[in-house]
Design a protein around this motif. Structure first.
Motif, PDB file in Angstrom:
ATOM      1  N   LYS A 193       8.181  -1.154   3.361  1.00  0.00           N
ATOM      2  CA  LYS A 193       8.183  -0.127   4.417  1.00  0.00           C
ATOM      3  C   LYS A 193       9.622   0.158   4.858  1.00  0.00           C
ATOM      4  CE  LYS A 193       3.790  -1.867   6.026  1.00  0.00           C
ATOM      5  NZ  LYS A 193       3.112  -2.580   7.090  1.00  0.00           N
ATOM      6  N   MET A 233       4.706   4.786  -1.941  1.00  0.00           N
ATOM      7  CA  MET A 233       4.795   3.321  -1.785  1.00  0.00           C
ATOM      8  C   MET A 233       3.723   2.667  -2.645  1.00  0.00           C
ATOM      9  SD  MET A 233       5.317   3.412   2.336  1.00  0.00           S
ATOM     10  CE  MET A 233       4.680   1.787   2.707  1.00  0.00           C
ATOM     11  N   THR A 235      11.301   2.319   2.330  1.00  0.00           N
ATOM     12  CA  THR A 235      10.762   3.688   2.367  1.00  0.00           C
ATOM     13  C   THR A 235      11.385   4.474   3.505  1.00  0.00           C
ATOM     14  OG1 THR A 235       8.698   2.936   1.409  1.00  0.00           O
ATOM     15  CG2 THR A 235       8.616   5.026   2.586  1.00  0.00           C
ATOM     16  N   LEU A 282      -4.924   0.127   6.771  1.00  0.00           N
ATOM     17  CA  LEU A 282      -4.129   0.727   5.689  1.00  0.00           C
ATOM     18  C   LEU A 282      -2.746   0.074   5.598  1.00  0.00           C
ATOM     19  CD1 LEU A 282      -4.437   3.122   3.733  1.00  0.00           C
ATOM     20  CD2 LEU A 282      -3.636   4.629   5.525  1.00  0.00           C
ATOM     21  N   ASP A 283      -2.160  -0.130   6.757  1.00  0.00           N
ATOM     22  CA  ASP A 283      -0.805  -0.682   6.837  1.00  0.00           C
ATOM     23  C   ASP A 283      -0.623  -2.012   6.098  1.00  0.00           C
ATOM     24  OD1 ASP A 283       1.064   0.911   8.236  1.00  0.00           O
ATOM     25  OD2 ASP A 283       1.620  -0.849   9.413  1.00  0.00           O
ATOM     26  N   PHE A 291       0.888  -2.863   2.395  1.00  0.00           N
ATOM     27  CA  PHE A 291       2.310  -2.664   2.049  1.00  0.00           C
ATOM     28  C   PHE A 291       3.175  -3.677   2.783  1.00  0.00           C
ATOM     29  CE2 PHE A 291       0.974   1.209   0.118  1.00  0.00           C
ATOM     30  CZ  PHE A 291      -0.042   1.689   0.933  1.00  0.00           C
ATOM     31  N   ALA A 351     -10.302  -0.123   3.119  1.00  0.00           N
ATOM     32  CA  ALA A 351     -11.644  -0.280   3.708  1.00  0.00           C
ATOM     33  C   ALA A 351     -12.454  -1.302   2.911  1.00  0.00           C
ATOM     34  CB  ALA A 351     -12.354   1.067   3.723  1.00  0.00           C
ATOM     35  N   VAL A 369       0.920   6.095  -4.049  1.00  0.00           N
ATOM     36  CA  VAL A 369      -0.539   6.231  -4.085  1.00  0.00           C
ATOM     37  C   VAL A 369      -0.943   7.268  -3.050  1.00  0.00           C
ATOM     38  CG1 VAL A 369      -0.789   4.317  -2.427  1.00  0.00           C
ATOM     39  CG2 VAL A 369      -2.718   4.904  -3.905  1.00  0.00           C
ATOM     40  N   SER A 370      -2.026   7.966  -3.291  1.00  0.00           N
ATOM     41  CA  SER A 370      -2.497   8.931  -2.287  1.00  0.00           C
ATOM     42  C   SER A 370      -3.151   8.157  -1.145  1.00  0.00           C
ATOM     43  CB  SER A 370      -3.524   9.879  -2.906  1.00  0.00           C
ATOM     44  OG  SER A 370      -4.764   9.212  -3.061  1.00  0.00           O
ATOM     45  N   VAL A 371      -3.101   8.749   0.032  1.00  0.00           N
ATOM     46  CA  VAL A 371      -3.690   8.081   1.198  1.00  0.00           C
ATOM     47  C   VAL A 371      -5.189   7.884   0.979  1.00  0.00           C
ATOM     48  CG1 VAL A 371      -4.255   8.415   3.634  1.00  0.00           C
ATOM     49  CG2 VAL A 371      -1.935   8.813   2.835  1.00  0.00           C
ATOM     50  N   SER A 372      -5.852   8.827   0.324  1.00  0.00           N
ATOM     51  CA  SER A 372      -7.307   8.685   0.108  1.00  0.00           C
ATOM     52  C   SER A 372      -7.626   7.420  -0.674  1.00  0.00           C
ATOM     53  CB  SER A 372      -7.843   9.888  -0.674  1.00  0.00           C
ATOM     54  OG  SER A 372      -7.527  11.074  -0.026  1.00  0.00           O
ATOM     55  N   ILE A 373      -6.916   7.214  -1.775  1.00  0.00           N
ATOM     56  CA  ILE A 373      -7.151   6.026  -2.610  1.00  0.00           C
ATOM     57  C   ILE A 373      -6.784   4.765  -1.803  1.00  0.00           C
ATOM     58  CG2 ILE A 373      -6.407   4.759  -4.679  1.00  0.00           C
ATOM     59  CD1 ILE A 373      -7.911   7.175  -5.579  1.00  0.00           C
ATOM     60  N   ALA A 374      -5.629   4.783  -1.158  1.00  0.00           N
ATOM     61  CA  ALA A 374      -5.199   3.594  -0.399  1.00  0.00           C
ATOM     62  C   ALA A 374      -6.192   3.281   0.709  1.00  0.00           C
ATOM     63  CB  ALA A 374      -3.805   3.827   0.188  1.00  0.00           C
ATOM     64  N   TYR A 375      -6.698   4.347   1.348  1.00  0.00           N
ATOM     65  CA  TYR A 375      -7.617   4.138   2.469  1.00  0.00           C
ATOM     66  C   TYR A 375      -8.927   3.496   1.997  1.00  0.00           C
ATOM     67  CZ  TYR A 375     -10.079   4.657   6.778  1.00  0.00           C
ATOM     68  OH  TYR A 375     -10.788   4.362   7.920  1.00  0.00           O
ATOM     69  N   ARG A 376      -9.407   3.954   0.838  1.00  0.00           N
ATOM     70  CA  ARG A 376     -10.659   3.376   0.294  1.00  0.00           C
ATOM     71  C   ARG A 376     -10.468   1.907  -0.053  1.00  0.00           C
ATOM     72  NH1 ARG A 376     -12.313   7.966  -4.035  1.00  0.00           N
ATOM     73  NH2 ARG A 376     -12.598   9.695  -2.607  1.00  0.00           N
TER      74      ARG A 376
END
Lengths: 75, 75
Positions: free
Chosen positions: A67, A1, A70, A58-59, A62, A52, A42-49
């Motif tokens: 969603k 996503m 997806t 995180l949600d 998008f 934050a 995108v990877s969750v790590s990048i999206a999470y950063r």
């Protein structure tokens, strides 16, 4: 996503692409790729950063429509 | 970020790996890789489908300690 709400959320925080990239510890190119639709996931790590750095869950990165698409693809 | 709470959440729903994989539209191998720590990250699309299949927010798939480590890596 793709983080299709990123530009809207970044601007609402008054951050430049470079400013957000610095806080999130990602490259400005990554931010730009999502804002211009040049990437599809995108990877969750990048999206999470990034979430934050924007002080958001995180949600929120998008849109509801993205969603829904997806989840439809999953069935 | 690895979905380090996946097994706990899947079992709490009484789902097998194959059952969760079918509902989420991902491979049972993907579920297994996360449960056995054989992967270190996941795309948001895959994570989002699994979260939806478990009827949980995306954020719940990741432990607080893992999120803290991910943010420390960003600084």
């Amino acid at each position: 996503m793709r983080m299709d709400r990123l530009r809207e959320l970044r601007e609402a925080k008054g951050l430049s692409r470079e400013g957000l990239a610095r806080v999130a510890g990602v490259s400005a190119k990554t931010i730009e790729a999502h804002e211009y639709g040049r990437t599809s996931d995108v990877s969750v790590s990048i999206a999470y950063r990034i979430a934050a750095a924007l002080e958001l869950p995180l949600d929120d990165l998008f849109s509801a429509s993205l969603k829904a698409v997806t989840l439809k693809e999953a069935v």
